[in-house]
Design a protein around this motif. Structure first.
Motif, PDB file in Angstrom:
ATOM      1  N   ASN A   3       0.834  -1.188   0.000  1.00 47.32           N
ATOM      2  CA  ASN A   3       0.000   0.000   0.000  1.00 47.32           C
ATOM      3  C   ASN A   3       0.871   1.241   0.000  1.00 47.32           C
ATOM      4  OD1 ASN A   3       0.773   0.518   2.780  1.00 47.32           O
ATOM      5  ND2 ASN A   3      -0.614  -1.159   3.313  1.00 47.32           N
ATOM      6  N   SER A   4       0.236   2.405   0.112  1.00 45.39           N
ATOM      7  CA  SER A   4       0.961   3.662   0.014  1.00 45.39           C
ATOM      8  C   SER A   4       1.880   3.898   1.194  1.00 45.39           C
ATOM      9  CB  SER A   4      -0.036   4.823  -0.107  1.00 45.39           C
ATOM     10  OG  SER A   4      -0.881   4.862   1.036  1.00 45.39           O
ATOM     11  N   LYS A   5       1.775   3.093   2.233  1.00 45.65           N
ATOM     12  CA  LYS A   5       2.665   3.260   3.380  1.00 45.65           C
ATOM     13  C   LYS A   5       4.052   2.690   3.131  1.00 45.65           C
ATOM     14  CE  LYS A   5      -0.518   5.176   5.903  1.00 45.65           C
ATOM     15  NZ  LYS A   5      -0.445   6.600   6.231  1.00 45.65           N
ATOM     16  N   TRP A   6       4.190   1.899   2.059  1.00 42.57           N
ATOM     17  CA  TRP A   6       5.514   1.373   1.732  1.00 42.57           C
ATOM     18  C   TRP A   6       6.440   2.519   1.376  1.00 42.57           C
ATOM     19  CZ3 TRP A   6       6.915  -3.867  -0.398  1.00 42.57           C
ATOM     20  CH2 TRP A   6       6.135  -4.868   0.192  1.00 42.57           C
ATOM     21  N   GLN A  19       9.571  -7.839 -12.569  1.00 40.59           N
ATOM     22  CA  GLN A  19       8.800  -7.668 -13.784  1.00 40.59           C
ATOM     23  C   GLN A  19       7.526  -6.906 -13.457  1.00 40.59           C
ATOM     24  OE1 GLN A  19       9.728  -8.739 -16.944  1.00 40.59           O
ATOM     25  NE2 GLN A  19      11.671  -9.023 -15.903  1.00 40.59           N
ATOM     26  N   VAL A  20       7.319  -5.775 -14.132  1.00 37.64           N
ATOM     27  CA  VAL A  20       6.135  -4.966 -13.889  1.00 37.64           C
ATOM     28  C   VAL A  20       5.027  -5.452 -14.816  1.00 37.64           C
ATOM     29  CG1 VAL A  20       5.205  -2.636 -13.896  1.00 37.64           C
ATOM     30  CG2 VAL A  20       7.582  -3.031 -13.256  1.00 37.64           C
ATOM     31  N   GLN A  30      -3.134  -1.984  -7.710  1.00 36.38           N
ATOM     32  CA  GLN A  30      -2.708  -1.586  -6.376  1.00 36.38           C
ATOM     33  C   GLN A  30      -1.426  -0.763  -6.402  1.00 36.38           C
ATOM     34  OE1 GLN A  30      -1.908  -4.957  -3.936  1.00 36.38           O
ATOM     35  NE2 GLN A  30      -1.015  -6.182  -5.604  1.00 36.38           N
ATOM     36  N   CYS A  31      -0.587  -0.949  -7.416  1.00 38.67           N
ATOM     37  CA  CYS A  31       0.661  -0.174  -7.474  1.00 38.67           C
ATOM     38  C   CYS A  31       0.378   1.302  -7.697  1.00 38.67           C
ATOM     39  CB  CYS A  31       1.573  -0.711  -8.561  1.00 38.67           C
ATOM     40  SG  CYS A  31       1.129  -0.185 -10.221  1.00 38.67           S
ATOM     41  N   VAL A  37       4.184   6.779  -7.651  1.00 38.75           N
ATOM     42  CA  VAL A  37       3.582   6.188  -8.842  1.00 38.75           C
ATOM     43  C   VAL A  37       2.260   6.879  -9.137  1.00 38.75           C
ATOM     44  CG1 VAL A  37       2.734   4.067  -9.924  1.00 38.75           C
ATOM     45  CG2 VAL A  37       4.617   3.966  -8.282  1.00 38.75           C
ATOM     46  N   LYS A  38       2.051   7.223 -10.401  1.00 39.90           N
ATOM     47  CA  LYS A  38       0.792   7.829 -10.805  1.00 39.90           C
ATOM     48  C   LYS A  38       0.278   7.117 -12.044  1.00 39.90           C
ATOM     49  CE  LYS A  38      -1.383  12.181 -12.170  1.00 39.90           C
ATOM     50  NZ  LYS A  38      -1.177  13.644 -12.444  1.00 39.90           N
TER      51      LYS A  38
END
Length: 487
Positions: A3-6, A19-20, A30-31, A37-38
């Motif tokens: 999540n965004s807390k990473w 690998q993305v 979720q990324c 990241v946007k």
């Protein structure tokens, strides 16, 4: 679950080393909530990666080719990350043809600039500063295709050759090529980049004259030109009269260029009219040190420089009195006229309330030092050494110098007349009072200076019955010769 807390470290691992698989996959979004990241609200594609390291370089093993699969990416910032196992800027980045912003500064320690970057035809911002150090290389000819560039920084690399590939970037506003090994003459076509506001060519091997075509750069605000070797100065045979056309100029630095061989290059009379008209009124920074300038500074020199904050004319051959008009520029934060041949006295400087750096050392200035200097509460560097000053130095000379860290009054005929109970308002790091009269006893006020790194009180007329004070043992350099310390 990520999540965004990473933190950024997790983002590096997932998006760069693995690998993305998220590009355009609305079921795997979720990324898009991760920091840096946007994604597009319409298509779900990743459109922005801002993973730059702030103050500390972050070491990452490699850049995965999967980064090249983010085809809709228009913003990529990996600046400040050291990719130890990536040999150079990966050519596959050139497959991100939608990129408008690319910042890879301070990323790589070897390799080459891939010419394929010239395929990024929509690119507006490119920063490769301090990234490529493998071996000398030229600016890729393919960069001539980047006609939409507004910002280009190639500073601090091993670039050689000329500048011809940059002359058709008509949208360019910012160009920094400093600290390279570029050579040859400055192409006149640079004067056709009419949108240019910032041009930095410092520390290169360029020669010849600055083209008169530069007169076309009416929007230029920052101009920095210097040679990288003192012994091989850039020759300027023109009188630079075109500078008078640059009415927007705010920062001008001409350093280590051979102005003495140019016609009309003396700072006297009306020989620099471009400095005394509209350009002078707009200047904030004027750096013309190490240029073999001769002559005197005209008395009216400071009257038109009302906005000046930094004036550096050090290491020239200027002579005569420093005009009083200079000491009325209240906006000055730095005044460096050191290593010239100036004579005369220094007036009351108390009006220069913003002054932080004052360097007048290695001249032939004389008379007493006015106590008004003690009112400069923002002063951090006071360097008046190697002159012909005489007289007393009292507590009033330092009364409000709470920010002072470097003091040099050496090699003058000065006598310190301060009380044994005086506690200075400053904590000095460097003190040079050689050949000043500080005695006969060891100055008690020096015991209050617990941050000293360098101290020179040689030839100071001190006769002490004890050893050299122990508190000086923490200083890296201590010079006390030609005094009388008696054990």
């Amino acid at each position: 679950m990520m999540n965004s807390k990473w933190g950024y470290g997790a983002v590096y691992v997932v998006l760069i080393m693995m690998q993305v698989q998220v590009d355009g996959d609305k079921n795997n979004q979720q990324c898009c909530n991760w920091e840096g990241v946007k994604c597009s609200n319409v298509t779900g594609h990743v459109v922005k990666l801002d993973l730059h390291a702030n103050d500390l370089h972050v070491t990452v093993a490699t850049i995965s080719p999967s980064l090249g699969e983010l085809h809709r990416l228009n913003y990529l910032d990996l600046s400040g990350i050291v990719f130890e196992h990536t040999p150079s800027i990966p050519p596959f980045i050139a497959s991100l043809t939608h990129l408008r912003y690319l910042n890879l500064s301070f990323c790589f320690s070897n390799g080459k600039i891939p010419p394929q970057l010239g395929n990024l035809l929509f690119l507006e911002y490119l920063d490769l500063g301090n990234s490529v150090f493998d071996h000398p290389q030229q600016i890729p000819s393919q960069f001539a295709n980047l006609s939409r560039l507004v910002y280009l920084d190639l500073s601090g690399n091993e670039l050689v050759g000329g500048l011809s590939h940059l002359t058709n970037m008509s949208s360019l506003r910012y160009l920094d090529l400093s600290d390279n090994s570029l050579e040859g003459t400055i192409p006149p076509q640079l004067g056709n980049l009419l949108s240019l506001e910032h041009l930095d060519l410092r520390s290169n091997g360029l020669s010849g004259t600055i083209p008169n075509h530069f007169r076309n750069l009416s929007g230029l605000q920052y101009l920095y030109i210097s040679h990288y070797f003192y012994e091989e100065k850039m020759l300027l045979s023109s009188d630079l009269e075109w500078l008078s056309q640059l009415s927007s100029l705010r920062h001008l630095s001409l350093r280590l260029v051979n102005l003495s061989s140019a016609s009309n290059w003396q700072l006297q009379d009306a020989s620099l009219p471009w400095l005394m008209n509209s350009i002078g009124a707009s200047l904030v920074i004027l750096l013309m040190n190490d240029n073999d300038l001769t002559g005197t500074i005209p008395e009216t020199f400071g009257e038109n420089l009302r906005s000046l904050e930094r004036l550096i004319l050090a290491n020239n051959e200027l002579k005569g009195q420093i005009p009083a008009s200079l000491f009325r520029i209240s906006s000055l934060t730095e005044l460096d006229l050191s290593e010239n041949r100036f004579t005369g006295i220094i007036p009351d400087l108390s009006r220069l309330s913003s002054l932080q750096f004052l360097k007048l050392d290695n001249n032939r200035l004389n008379g007493a030092i006015h106590e008004g200097i003690g009112q400069l509460s923002n002063l951090t560097v006071l360097s008046l050494g190697n002159n012909l000053f005489r007289g007393l130095i009292s507590e009033a000379h330092f009364s409000r110098l709470t920010s002072l860290s470097l003091l040099d009054l050496s090699h003058n005929t000065l006598v310190f007349n301060v009380s044994d109970k005086w506690i200075p308002p400053f904590s000095l790091i460097s003190i040079n009072l050689a050949y000043c009269n500080l005695g006969p006893s060891f100055p008690r006020w020096l015991h209050t200076q617990n941050m000293i790194d360098r101290l020179d009180i040689s030839h100071a007329g001190i006769s002490s019955t004890g050893p050299i004070p122990a508190f000086l043992s923490t200083a890296s350099q201590v010079f006390v010769s030609n005094n009388k310390f008696q054990h």
